[in-house]
Write a protein that holds these residues in place. Structure first.
Motif, short mmCIF file in Angstrom:
data_model
loop_
_atom_site.label_atom_id
_atom_site.label_comp_id
_atom_site.label_asym_id
_atom_site.label_seq_id
_atom_site.Cartn_x
_atom_site.Cartn_y
_atom_site.Cartn_z
N PRO A 4 0.81 -1.23 0.00
CA PRO A 4 0.00 0.00 0.00
C PRO A 4 0.84 1.27 0.00
O PRO A 4 0.39 2.31 -0.45
N VAL A 5 2.07 1.22 0.53
CA VAL A 5 2.93 2.40 0.54
C VAL A 5 3.27 2.80 -0.89
O VAL A 5 3.18 3.95 -1.30
N GLY A 6 3.65 1.80 -1.70
CA GLY A 6 3.96 2.09 -3.10
C GLY A 6 2.74 2.61 -3.84
O GLY A 6 2.84 3.51 -4.66
N ALA A 7 1.58 2.06 -3.53
CA ALA A 7 0.38 2.51 -4.21
C ALA A 7 0.05 3.95 -3.85
O ALA A 7 -0.30 4.76 -4.69
N GLU A 8 0.20 4.31 -2.58
CA GLU A 8 -0.12 5.67 -2.15
C GLU A 8 0.82 6.68 -2.80
O GLU A 8 0.41 7.79 -3.13
N ALA A 9 2.07 6.29 -3.02
CA ALA A 9 3.05 7.24 -3.54
C ALA A 9 2.70 7.72 -4.94
O ALA A 9 3.15 8.77 -5.36
N SER A 10 1.89 6.97 -5.68
CA SER A 10 1.58 7.36 -7.04
C SER A 10 0.16 7.92 -7.18
O SER A 10 -0.38 7.98 -8.26
N ASP A 11 -0.46 8.32 -6.06
CA ASP A 11 -1.78 8.92 -6.13
C ASP A 11 -1.76 10.12 -7.07
O ASP A 11 -0.90 10.99 -6.94
N PRO A 12 -2.68 10.21 -8.06
CA PRO A 12 -2.64 11.30 -9.03
C PRO A 12 -2.69 12.69 -8.40
O PRO A 12 -2.23 13.65 -8.99
N GLY A 13 -3.23 12.81 -7.20
CA GLY A 13 -3.26 14.12 -6.56
C GLY A 13 -1.89 14.58 -6.07
O GLY A 13 -1.72 15.73 -5.69
N ARG A 14 -0.90 13.67 -6.08
CA ARG A 14 0.40 14.01 -5.52
C ARG A 14 1.50 14.10 -6.58
O ARG A 14 2.65 14.26 -6.25
N VAL A 15 1.16 13.97 -7.81
CA VAL A 15 2.16 14.08 -8.87
C VAL A 15 1.65 15.01 -9.96
O VAL A 15 0.45 15.29 -10.04
N THR A 16 2.56 15.53 -10.77
CA THR A 16 2.19 16.39 -11.87
C THR A 16 2.16 15.58 -13.14
O THR A 16 3.15 14.99 -13.52
N HIS A 17 1.03 15.57 -13.81
CA HIS A 17 0.88 14.82 -15.05
C HIS A 17 1.10 15.74 -16.24
O HIS A 17 1.11 16.96 -16.11
N PRO A 18 1.28 15.19 -17.44
CA PRO A 18 1.56 16.03 -18.60
C PRO A 18 0.54 17.15 -18.83
O PRO A 18 0.92 18.26 -19.21
N ALA A 19 -0.73 16.89 -18.61
CA ALA A 19 -1.72 17.95 -18.80
C ALA A 19 -1.47 19.14 -17.87
O ALA A 19 -1.63 20.30 -18.26
N ASP A 20 -1.05 18.84 -16.63
CA ASP A 20 -0.72 19.90 -15.68
C ASP A 20 0.54 20.65 -16.11
O ASP A 20 0.62 21.87 -16.01
N ARG A 21 1.52 19.89 -16.57
CA ARG A 21 2.77 20.52 -16.98
C ARG A 21 2.56 21.42 -18.20
O ARG A 21 3.14 22.50 -18.29
N ALA A 22 1.73 20.97 -19.14
CA ALA A 22 1.45 21.81 -20.31
C ALA A 22 0.82 23.13 -19.88
O ALA A 22 1.13 24.19 -20.46
N ARG A 23 -0.05 23.10 -18.88
CA ARG A 23 -0.65 24.33 -18.38
C ARG A 23 0.41 25.24 -17.75
O ARG A 23 0.45 26.45 -18.00
#
Length: 461
Positions: free
Chosen positions: A176-195
């Motif tokens: 579960p620790v590994g799963a939590e680390a990749s929660d979309p709310g905690r990383v910047t995805h390409p759509a966010d970076r483009a903005r």
């Protein structure tokens, strides 16, 4: 290995928090330009990886882990298209299914079968409407042994895949620790970076990057690798590969001793050989750079790779000093040269025109090599690797002609990858600039040049 069993398929469901039509990031637009330049020969713009499946997993566990990967990393739920105004866009799906191939083989053949599937994935170009992730599962008597995944370079680069693969391994293990680390709310995805890249601060950063490009390109020879004057061969673009334990030993030792990257040692010797051909004291390469220098960038799940210009003065000093000089030039370029590729293209056209721009950017290096720290078999502090030791490994070197991807705006493309036994170095070149014998000869000379940088003998006892 040739797979003879008939495949069957899993439909992996996925759903995500966001969907829609978004612009591309700078990194994605750089890769888009490569796709356009290489079309239809861009099969090498997919990256495949094999993940061993823990014994505790069944097929349902594997399916759920793949589903979670697609749901969390929206870049894998993306496809690409052209808008009505001709600009590339990325389309993120809210939900859907991924069709994953399943191959059942004998237990002793499972790892080889995964390698075959990797090669098959890499040999088939992604189509723009296709999801940016492919997957296959190798089973033995119905028990899952390996997962093979392949990502489109438009969506993810090999540096971004490091954290993704760690997360996927955690998902398979039920961590579960590994799963939590990749929660979309905690990383910047390409759509966010483009903005973010459309904002004023990023525009200023891009302008600084373009200024660096202009200053560095001014140091390049007008034509870093001129045409030789002889008629090109058929096929015109040919690729030769070298597998060398000697290069691995020499480059890792030089990197450890000089405190530079392993790639810098290879880059420096390649620059010397190219400059010698042109009679210039300066070599100009476009170097593929990862642009991952801060914590957010290190874990960013997308593609950040862009080319940057590196001018290397090969005159004066020892070969070791040249390696250090090349390392500094490469690091500065990687830090300073990141920019909006569309704005860069406009400036280069205005400064040089299309023909001179193509000539200046015709030599490319893409060296993805391990550095000594943490690399199995790398020299430790105080270890001396002598020239004699490396020369003994020359008997193991293997040269071969390989099917290459023609890229008409490149005359010289040097790539390298490493593993625990040797380094694989490939050179694709325009035969109007380098004859086939010269392409193979360049790799041989590169190997010898690296060995020549080593000490003739170790310290006296």
């Amino acid at each position: 290995m040739r797979l003879t069993t008939e495949p069957h398929f899993l439909n992996i469901p996925f759903s995500g928090r966001r969907s829609g039509d978004f612009p591309l990031t700078w990194g994605q637009r750089w890769i888009w330009n490569l796709v356009a330049a290489r079309a239809p020969h861009y099969a090498d713009l997919g990256d495949s990886y094999t993940v061993a499946i823990p014994d505790i997993c069944n097929m349902n566990d594997v399916s759920e882990a793949l589903s979670a990967l697609l749901s969390r990393y929206e870049t894998f739920r993306s496809s690409f298209c052209l808008s009505t105004d001709g600009k590339p866009r990325q389309l993120i799906l809210a939900e859907g299914h991924l069709r994953a191939e399943v191959r059942d083989v004998a237990a002793d053949d499972a790892e080889a079968a995964a390698g075959t599937l990797e090669a098959e994935f890499n040999s088939v170009p992604f189509t723009l409407p296709e999801l940016s992730l492919r997957a296959a599962v190798v089973t033995s008597e119905g028990v899952p042994r390996f997962v093979v995944i392949c990502s489109f370079h438009m969506a993810m680069d090999c540096h971004g895949m490091v954290s993704v693969l760690d997360d996927f391994t955690s998902l398979l293990a039920g961590d579960p620790v590994g799963a939590e680390a990749s929660d979309p709310g905690r990383v910047t995805h390409p759509a966010d970076r483009a903005r973010e890249e459309a904002e004023a601060d990023s525009a200023r950063r891009s302008a600084r990057g373009i200024q660096f490009w202009e200053r560095e390109l001014a140091k390049f020879p007008d034509d870093p690798l001129p045409y030789s004057g002889h008629r090109p061969e058929s096929p015109r673009y040919q690729t030769f590969a070298l597998r060398s334990a000697a290069v691995r030993v020499a480059a890792l030792h030089l990197a450890a001793e000089l405190g530079v990257t392993t790639a810098s040692a290879v880059h420096a010797m390649a620059a010397t050989l190219v400059a010698q051909r042109t009679g210039s004291r300066t070599c100009g390469f476009v170097m593929a750079a990862s642009h991952r220098f801060d914590p957010d960038a290190v874990s960013y799940p997308g593609t950040l790779v862009q080319g940057v210009p590196v001018a290397v003065d090969v005159a004066g000093g020892t070969p070791r000093q040249l390696i250090t000089r090349t390392h500094r030039a490469g690091m500065l370029a990687a830090l300073a040269g990141y920019c909006d590729p569309d704005d860069l293209a406009d400036v280069l056209r205005e400064s040089y025109g299309p023909e001179k721009t193509r000539a200046r950017l015709a030599c490319v290096v893409n060296l993805h090599l391990p550095d000594p720290a943490g690399t199995a078999g790398a020299p430790t502090a105080g270890t001396v690797v002598t020239r004699e030791r490396a020369e003994r490994l020359l008997a193991e070197s293997r040269y071969e002609y390989v099917e290459g991807t023609p890229v008409e705006n490149e005359r010289f493309y040097l790539a390298a990858q490493g593993n625990s036994a040797d380094f694989s170095i490939t050179l694709r070149a325009d035969t109007a600039a380098l004859a086939p014998s010269e392409i193979a000869g360049f790799l041989r000379d590169l190997e010898r040049a690296l060995i020549a940088c080593l000490p003739e003998a170790g310290p006296a006892a």
